[in-house]
Design a protein around this motif. Structure first.
Motif, short mmCIF file in Angstrom:
data_model
loop_
_atom_site.label_atom_id
_atom_site.label_comp_id
_atom_site.label_asym_id
_atom_site.label_seq_id
_atom_site.Cartn_x
_atom_site.Cartn_y
_atom_site.Cartn_z
N SER A 85 13.61 -0.72 59.99
CA SER A 85 14.15 -2.11 59.14
C SER A 85 15.45 -2.72 59.03
O SER A 85 16.30 -3.56 59.77
N HIS A 86 16.88 -1.54 59.57
CA HIS A 86 18.11 -1.42 59.58
C HIS A 86 17.86 -2.28 60.94
O HIS A 86 19.29 -3.20 61.10
N THR A 87 17.18 -2.30 61.96
CA THR A 87 16.82 -2.78 63.26
C THR A 87 17.10 -4.12 63.00
O THR A 87 17.85 -5.07 64.15
N LEU A 88 15.97 -5.14 62.30
CA LEU A 88 15.85 -6.21 61.87
C LEU A 88 17.26 -6.89 60.30
O LEU A 88 16.38 -7.32 59.98
N GLY A 89 18.16 -6.07 60.06
CA GLY A 89 19.42 -6.83 58.87
C GLY A 89 18.55 -5.67 57.54
O GLY A 89 19.52 -6.53 56.73
N GLY A 90 18.39 -4.62 57.46
CA GLY A 90 17.96 -4.55 56.31
C GLY A 90 16.34 -4.46 56.18
O GLY A 90 16.01 -5.89 56.16
N THR A 91 15.99 -3.99 54.53
CA THR A 91 14.62 -4.25 54.18
C THR A 91 14.31 -5.54 54.13
O THR A 91 12.82 -6.22 54.04
N ARG A 92 15.23 -6.48 53.23
CA ARG A 92 15.21 -7.32 52.76
C ARG A 92 15.30 -8.08 54.29
O ARG A 92 13.91 -9.47 53.92
N GLN A 93 15.55 -8.35 54.78
CA GLN A 93 15.91 -9.67 56.18
C GLN A 93 14.53 -9.24 57.29
O GLN A 93 14.00 -9.85 57.50
N MET A 94 14.56 -7.94 57.50
CA MET A 94 13.27 -7.67 57.39
C MET A 94 12.20 -8.02 57.71
O MET A 94 10.75 -8.57 58.40
N LEU A 95 11.13 -8.24 55.92
CA LEU A 95 10.69 -8.38 55.15
C LEU A 95 10.39 -10.04 55.55
O LEU A 95 8.95 -10.76 55.67
N TYR A 96 11.19 -11.16 55.89
CA TYR A 96 11.75 -12.02 56.20
C TYR A 96 11.03 -12.41 57.73
O TYR A 96 10.19 -13.54 58.11
N THR A 97 11.57 -11.52 58.30
CA THR A 97 11.81 -11.45 60.19
C THR A 97 10.55 -11.97 60.69
O THR A 97 9.62 -12.51 61.19
N LEU A 98 9.83 -10.69 59.76
CA LEU A 98 8.26 -10.45 60.08
C LEU A 98 7.27 -11.27 59.96
O LEU A 98 6.03 -11.29 60.95
N ARG A 99 7.40 -12.23 59.44
CA ARG A 99 6.75 -13.54 59.13
C ARG A 99 6.41 -14.45 60.21
O ARG A 99 5.56 -14.82 60.94
N ASP A 100 7.89 -14.28 61.24
CA ASP A 100 7.50 -15.19 62.64
C ASP A 100 6.64 -14.18 63.77
O ASP A 100 7.27 -14.43 65.48
N ARG A 101 6.57 -12.80 63.29
CA ARG A 101 6.13 -11.96 64.52
C ARG A 101 4.64 -11.63 64.53
O ARG A 101 4.20 -11.15 65.45
N VAL A 102 3.61 -12.56 63.46
CA VAL A 102 2.71 -11.95 63.31
C VAL A 102 1.88 -13.43 63.48
O VAL A 102 2.17 -14.42 62.22
N SER A 103 1.07 -13.24 64.41
CA SER A 103 -0.37 -14.16 64.15
C SER A 103 -0.37 -14.61 62.83
O SER A 103 -0.87 -14.05 62.28
N PRO A 104 -1.17 -15.57 62.69
CA PRO A 104 -1.98 -16.23 61.65
C PRO A 104 -3.03 -15.41 61.43
O PRO A 104 -3.55 -15.19 62.45
N GLY A 105 -3.43 -14.90 60.22
CA GLY A 105 -4.52 -14.07 60.22
C GLY A 105 -3.88 -12.82 60.30
O GLY A 105 -4.90 -11.59 60.38
N GLY A 106 -3.23 -12.67 60.58
CA GLY A 106 -2.47 -10.67 60.89
C GLY A 106 -2.22 -10.79 60.47
O GLY A 106 -1.90 -10.27 58.29
N ARG A 107 -1.60 -9.19 60.37
CA ARG A 107 -1.18 -7.71 59.14
C ARG A 107 -0.48 -7.10 60.29
O ARG A 107 0.25 -6.95 61.01
N VAL A 108 0.44 -6.90 59.35
CA VAL A 108 1.55 -6.03 59.51
C VAL A 108 2.01 -4.46 58.54
O VAL A 108 1.59 -4.72 57.33
N LEU A 109 2.05 -3.74 59.40
CA LEU A 109 2.31 -1.94 58.37
C LEU A 109 3.30 -2.17 58.59
O LEU A 109 4.68 -1.90 59.96
N VAL A 110 4.54 -2.08 56.73
CA VAL A 110 6.06 -1.88 57.03
C VAL A 110 6.12 -0.59 56.13
O VAL A 110 5.58 -0.60 55.77
N GLY A 111 6.89 0.38 57.10
CA GLY A 111 7.12 1.28 56.66
C GLY A 111 8.14 1.90 56.07
O GLY A 111 9.61 1.94 57.71
N ASP A 112 9.18 2.01 55.15
CA ASP A 112 10.64 2.21 54.75
C ASP A 112 11.04 3.17 54.06
O ASP A 112 10.23 2.71 53.35
#
Length: 229
Positions: free
Chosen positions: A100-127
């Motif tokens: 998460s630190h590479t994407l600006g911390g936990t909060r920012q990571m959760l927003y940034t990842l919205r643009d990295r996953v295709s519609p209908g996809g899934r994300v695994l976050v470990g923090d």
């Protein structure tokens, strides 16, 4: 170390199941290290599934490439040197574990990842997260950017995610991770107790173990969330 996170084999299998890995065709691992989970995920998917890992540590990336070759996935899993924050392409399955630190911390990571996953996809976050209110020593080691588990879940909701799965590393996973992280240096010290560097290595290992047992064991947690939108 099998992976640079407190995670057992059984827990990893559970997370891949919750990610619906068998239907993941494109995978992206941000801050992948050597990408052990990425390689397993692609292997568990369709025959045409592909994966890409991104990390700044070339030494870890080379280990990942070797594992992909050994697993017969050299043409399906690639490892690229670069910053996770600069990745613009997405995938239908995204991993971001301990990065998460590479994407600006936990909060920012959760927003940034919205643009990295295709519609209908899934994300695994470990923090990392606080399982109990941190003491002064733990705050000094990890800073005040770590959130509580309640805050992590709430910020995921505010970012528009649905939490499909939530689990945390248990104490055995943490103890094994911490011990394994020190293991190579411990073995070296036992084999070369009179080496010129032995005193420094011994002090470092003793300090790290003392910090873990005395400051953040049972206080710092690690959460795994499978998210979708």
């Amino acid at each position: 170390m099998r992976w640079n996170t407190p995670l057992s084999e059984e827990h990893a299998t559970l997370l891949l199941d919750r990610l619906d890995a068998s239907h993941g065709r494109t995978w992206l691992d941000l801050g992948c290290g050597w990408g052990e989970l990425l390689v397993r995920a692609v292997s568990a998917g369709p025959a045409d599934a592909t994966g890409r890992g991104v990390d700044l540590d070339e030494r870890l990336l080379e280990r990942g490439r070797s594992q992909a070759v050994e697993g017969g996935l050299a043409d399906r899993v690639t490892f690229d040197a670069g910053s996770a924050a600069e990745v613009e392409t997405g995938a239908d399955r995204v991993l971001c574990i301990g990065s998460s630190h590479t994407l600006g911390g936990t909060r920012q990571m959760l927003y940034t990842l919205r643009d990295r996953v295709s519609p209908g996809g899934r994300v695994l976050v470990g923090d990392a997260c606080w399982e109990r209110p941190p003491n002064a020593e733990a705050l000094e080691i990890f800073g005040d950017e770590v959130l509580s588990l309640v805050e992590v879940v709430e910020h995921a909701r505010l970012a528009g995610w649905r939490v499909l799965h939530l689990s945390t590393a248990d104490q055995r996973e943490w103890d094994d991770f911490e011990s394994t992280w020190r293991a190579a240096r411990q073995e070296w010290l036992l084999a070369k107790p009179h080496h010129d560097d032995a005193a420094g290595v011994r002090d470092q290992l003793d300090t790290q173990l003392r910090d873990y047992v005395g400051s953040y064991r049972g206080v710092l947690g690690f959460a795994y969330l499978v998210l979708a939108r």
